[in-house]
Design a protein around this motif. Structure first.
Motif, short mmCIF file in Angstrom:
data_model
loop_
_atom_site.label_atom_id
_atom_site.label_comp_id
_atom_site.label_asym_id
_atom_site.label_seq_id
_atom_site.Cartn_x
_atom_site.Cartn_y
_atom_site.Cartn_z
N ASP A 235 0.99 -1.27 0.12
CA ASP A 235 -0.22 0.06 -0.11
C ASP A 235 0.84 1.46 -0.23
OD1 ASP A 235 -2.16 1.67 -0.23
OD2 ASP A 235 -2.74 1.20 2.00
N GLN A 236 1.50 1.25 -0.50
CA GLN A 236 1.93 2.22 -1.51
C GLN A 236 1.34 3.79 -2.58
OE1 GLN A 236 5.56 1.64 -3.02
NE2 GLN A 236 6.17 0.29 -1.45
N GLY A 237 1.86 5.20 -2.44
CA GLY A 237 1.49 6.30 -3.08
C GLY A 237 1.54 5.86 -4.79
N VAL A 238 0.92 6.62 -5.51
CA VAL A 238 1.20 6.67 -6.47
C VAL A 238 2.74 6.27 -7.32
CG1 VAL A 238 0.10 7.52 -9.26
CG2 VAL A 238 -1.43 6.73 -6.87
N ALA A 239 3.32 7.87 -6.49
CA ALA A 239 4.30 7.87 -7.30
C ALA A 239 5.78 7.30 -6.49
CB ALA A 239 4.85 9.55 -7.51
N GLY A 240 5.50 6.24 -5.91
CA GLY A 240 6.33 5.34 -5.16
C GLY A 240 6.54 5.89 -3.56
N GLU A 241 7.42 6.13 -3.24
CA GLU A 241 8.14 6.47 -1.87
C GLU A 241 9.36 8.04 -1.69
OE1 GLU A 241 10.94 3.14 -1.22
OE2 GLU A 241 9.15 3.03 0.31
N VAL A 242 9.37 8.03 -0.87
CA VAL A 242 10.63 9.18 -0.78
C VAL A 242 11.78 9.13 -0.23
CG1 VAL A 242 11.15 11.65 -0.15
CG2 VAL A 242 9.44 11.48 -1.13
N VAL A 243 13.26 8.30 -0.50
CA VAL A 243 14.30 7.73 0.74
C VAL A 243 15.04 8.99 0.89
CG1 VAL A 243 15.27 6.22 0.75
CG2 VAL A 243 13.51 5.49 -0.31
N VAL A 244 15.80 9.34 1.60
CA VAL A 244 17.07 10.58 1.71
C VAL A 244 17.81 9.51 2.59
CG1 VAL A 244 17.13 12.51 2.60
CG2 VAL A 244 15.23 12.15 1.57
N PRO A 245 18.64 9.14 1.83
CA PRO A 245 20.38 9.06 2.78
C PRO A 245 20.70 9.54 3.42
CG PRO A 245 20.80 9.31 0.13
CD PRO A 245 19.84 9.71 0.55
N SER A 246 21.32 9.05 4.36
CA SER A 246 22.01 10.35 5.75
C SER A 246 23.56 10.32 4.95
CB SER A 246 22.14 8.87 6.73
OG SER A 246 22.83 9.98 8.00
N THR A 247 24.07 11.63 5.89
CA THR A 247 25.12 12.00 5.32
C THR A 247 26.15 11.28 6.34
OG1 THR A 247 25.27 13.93 6.12
CG2 THR A 247 24.06 14.57 4.17
N ILE A 248 26.15 10.99 7.41
CA ILE A 248 27.01 10.46 8.04
C ILE A 248 26.84 9.16 8.28
CG2 ILE A 248 27.51 12.28 8.61
CD1 ILE A 248 25.85 11.67 11.42
#
Length: 839
Positions: A235-248
């Motif tokens: 059950d996800q949104g139409v455009a998929g998911e938002v993934v933000v990687p950690s910088t450290i």
């Protein structure tokens, strides 16, 4: 754009079709694009709503990732400071290191673990366990391991989730290497319970119905917040998911919008707009049809054209043409204003098209990085030049996600972040990059944060140095004379906590009698911005202790005192030591006076003894020697041989007694004679004495080696006594040696010059070396080698008066070595090869 000045052509209609029908068809064909436009606007509205929703999701995920990175960076900073502790270098200070770690745990609210730098990384201390308890081995996570990574790369590392061996709770490990001389000696670790991330996530602002997950490098969720009955896998949104990687770290923040939260707003907005546009289009068709009838009537009236001219003069057409010309001029002026703003902007700006080609960049961009459009014609070249390290380039590409096609462009409306960009001259610039997607490309702005970040780093360095210094440091307000800040050491030595001292008047910790003096000296700081002051401070319990205050005043731009930086030194131990030194000084002065009096009396007695030896003992000897001489002259022929032998023994005894008296006088003189310091050539003294001895015994053949140029600073006459005694002894004790050899030279030992006299004569037993330099002590019988035992005692006294020392080495029948030094400034650098004399 050129204004439209071409005259209109006469209105014509196709043959066989009335103008009314033609205009109706023309309007219907015109309305068709409007219908298509209405559909496109509805689609665009839905797309914009979706893009705004994506932008909000991206912002929320980025803010949470940045907040987590800040929390982890704070722990890394604390571990880095603890890794510099000198107690890590000494195994004997593990208890003190544990206490230091516990103090930091109380202050910072985090645990500290110290591990060996080699597998299996055994625990040395752990603030989760009492001191002295048995520590278990560290657990190994299934994913990324922080400890080996930090020790191998010498950079901080954050591992994946693992179960703690002590608390049995799920934790992540933050590790920092303790580096000495470029090598990791220990690993300093702080375990962080996963529950703290969940608590922070639960308090984080999140739109209702949205799901947010914090996952480690292996994909295992560390913290998750989602609506009930929501399955992230399906059950996800139409455009998929938002993934933000950690910088450290290798972690990632994943934000998901369920379908039931995402689709209804889109459908409602699109449907309402589509219906509204449909109604509006229908009304437009009706109004257009009605208007076509009126236009037909009007145009029909226009068929009556004046035959004298072929131009149909319509007022509305003329007004429309005038308005179009004004619009073109306005667009040209707007474009000129945009170009001026773009080129004169105080921040760097760049415009790229959808294919990544750089269309324009302003002067500030080129001044910031040094790259021209010829240097970086497109984004691929820019990525290689700005991020020369492949790993950094890949990381930036993942974070920035530059779109390459229309589908990707539709998913991103804005990007921002802070990056380290390499300029053309090789400098690393810290830059805040903002990106705005345009229909035909992207407009990017670059804000230089290099100086700001460097200033922040320096401020953090000074703040840490102030906070953790073991010196008493304080900052006072120069206007109100109150305490602005103190470090823990300052507060601890006065019995306060730092918080209790904040805002306290400085007079509270100063004795009342010193207020006037301190106030007077502070008033002089306009001309003298730095001074020191000795006074007393009060502790919280009311006790006093002496301090030395080193005060520096900071002024504002107008030169007015703004703050005072105070470095306080506790003088309690110094004052106690000074009192002990004064008492010791008084005792020493008394002892010196007593010893001086004793020495004066001893010298007087020595003078009396020398006078007695010189006069009272010599007179009888002279009388005995005179009568012996008369006896030999007047009655020597009548005396038998035995009597002659007895007279010879008497004469020998008289001579020994004279020599003994001379030796005593020389020994006494060596202790009392004032030194007349001048350059003395020891090599010449040795050569001269050896020449005298060789002249006295020409029948002897002795090999002599003397190093030339051994010049020292000393008393010539007294050093001649030293040389004469040592050389005479070497000559005497080699008298029974088959191939006698005497050598004199200098040698360096541990930076000290030693002068050595070596012979291969009779030597002596080293067991009796302690008596060698004592008066009247001899190593051989008088019948073997005559002497009185005063010479070496005299040599010792002369050497000691010159600030040196003497030592001797020997074995019976193997010769002897005598070495002596003088005071450190007496010996010059020897030079030249040793002098040799033929046998």
């Amino acid at each position: 754009m050129e204004p439209l000045t071409r005259p209109p052509e006469p209105i014509q209609t196709p043959g066989g079709i009335s103008l009314k029908r033609y205009l109706l068809r023309l309007y219907l064909l015109t309305a068709l694009p409007l219908l298509l436009l209405a559909g496109w606007l509805a689609y665009d509205n839905v797309t914009s709503t979706k893009a705004a929703q994506d932008l909000q999701a991206q912002s929320i995920a980025s803010n949470f990732a940045q907040a987590m990175d800040q929390k982890l960076q704070a722990r890394i900073n604390a571990l880095t400071a603890f890794a510099q502790s000198t107690r890590l270098d000494s195994p004997d200070q593990r208890s003190e290191l544990y206490q230091e770690a516990n103090a930091l745990k109380t202050q910072l609210g985090m645990d500290f673990v110290v591990l060996d730098a080699t597998p299996p990384y055994a625990m040395q201390i752990n603030t989760l366990a009492p001191w002295g308890s048995t520590l278990p081995p560290i657990p190994k996570p299934k994913g990324f391991q922080a400890v080996p990574a930090a020790l191998q790369t010498l950079r901080p590392a954050v591992g994946d989730a693992v179960t703690s061996a002590i608390t049995q709770r799920t934790v992540v490990v933050v590790a920092v290497a303790s580096v000495r001389n470029g090598r990791a000696t220990h690993a300093v670790v702080s375990p962080v319970e996963v529950s703290t991330f969940q608590s922070f996530l639960d308090e984080f602002a999140l739109p209702p119905g949205w799901a947010l997950t914090l996952a480690d490098g292996s994909g295992q969720p560390l913290a998750q917040r989602k609506p009930a009955n929501f399955d992230p896998a399906t059950d996800q949104g139409v455009a998929g998911e938002v993934v933000v990687p950690s910088t450290i770290t290798q972690w990632a923040v994943k934000l998901q919008i369920p379908s039931d939260e995402r689709l209804p707003p889109l459908l409602a907005t699109g449907g309402a707009l589509g219906l509204l546009l449909l109604i509006t289009t229908g009304m437009g068709v009706f109004v257009g049809w009605s208007g076509s009838r009126r236009l037909h009537t009007a145009m029909a009236s226009l068929t009556q054209i004046n035959p004298a001219t072929d131009e149909l003069d319509i007022h509305e057409v003329r007004e429309a043409r005038t308005l179009l010309d004004e619009t073109v001029k306005h667009d040209q002026a707007s474009e000129a204003r945009f170009q001026s703003l773009f080129q004169n902007s105080p921040i760097g700006m760049r415009l790229t098209d959808r294919q990544g080609k750089i269309m324009a960049q302003n002067a500030e961009f080129e001044a910031l990085f040094g790259y021209t459009m010829a240097d970086v014609p497109d984004l691929s070249v820019w990525m290689e030049r700005a991020y020369p390290n492949p790993e950094d380039r890949q990381r930036v590409a993942r974070i920035w996600g530059m779109p390459n096609d229309e589908q990707q462009l539709g998913r991103r409306a804005l990007r921002s972040g802070e990056f380290h960009i390499t300029a053309k001259d090789g400098q690393i610039k810290v830059v805040q990059v903002l990106g705005i997607l345009l229909p035909d490309g992207m407009l990017s702005s670059f804000v230089d944060l290099t100086d700001k970040r460097m200033t922040e780093s320096r401020l953090r360095l000074w703040a840490d140095a102030f906070q953790y210094a073991e010196l008493d440091l304080a900052i006072g307000d120069a206007t109100t004379d109150t305490v602005l800040a103190v470090n823990p050491a300052f507060a601890r030595s006065r019995g306060y906590s730092p918080e209790e001292l904040l805002g306290m008047p400085t007079s509270r910790i100063q004795p009342p009698e010193s207020h006037a003096r301190i106030k007077e000296q502070l008033s002089q700081l306009q001309e003298r911005p730095h001074f020191t002051l000795e006074c007393e401070h009060f502790r919280k319990d009311g006790s006093r202790f002496p301090v030395l205050l080193d005060i520096t005043v900071v002024h504002d731009a107008q030169g007015k005192p703004l703050a005072r930086l105070v470095y306080a030194i506790d003088l309690t131990e110094r004052n106690r030591a000074e009192a002990e030194i004064r008492a010791l000084h008084d005792t020493l002065e008394r002892r010196v006076t007593e010893r001086t009096a004793q020495l004066t009396q001893a010298n007087q007695e020595l003078d009396s003894f020398a006078y007695t030896v010189s006069h009272d003992l010599r007179a009888p000897l002279r009388a005995m020697d005179g009568f012996l001489h008369l006896l030999r002259e007047e009655h020597g022929a009548q005396l038998p041989a035995d009597a002659q032998n007895h007279l010879d023994k008497i004469g020998s005894a008289i001579m020994r007694m004279k020599n003994l008296i001379e030796g005593i006088l020389t020994l006494t003189h060596s202790a009392r004679h004032d030194l007349a310091v001048s350059p003395v050539n020891l090599s010449e003294l040795v050569q001269r004495r050896l020449g005298e001895l060789a002249a006295a015994e020409p029948e002897r053949s002795v090999r002599i080696e003397v190093q030339p140029g051994l010049i020292v600073e000393g008393d010539t006459r007294m050093l001649d006594v030293v040389v004469s005694n040592l050389v005479s002894n070497a000559w005497k004790y080699t008298g029974k040696t088959a191939r006698p050899n005497v050598r004199f030279f200098a040698q360096e030992r541990q930076g000290v010059t030693w002068f050595c006299l070596v012979d291969n004569g009779a030597g002596f037993d080293p067991k009796h070396a302690g008596k060698l330099f004592q008066p009247f002590q001899r190593m051989h019988r008088h019948e073997e080698f005559p002497g009185i035992g005063i010479g070496l005692a005299t040599v010792l006294r002369v050497i000691q008066r010159h600030g040196g020392q003497i030592e001797a080495e020997a074995q019976p029948g193997e010769g002897a070595v005598f070495r002596f030094t003088l005071h450190p400034g007496a010996a010059a650098t020897p030079h030249g090869p040793p002098h040799q004399s033929p046998e």
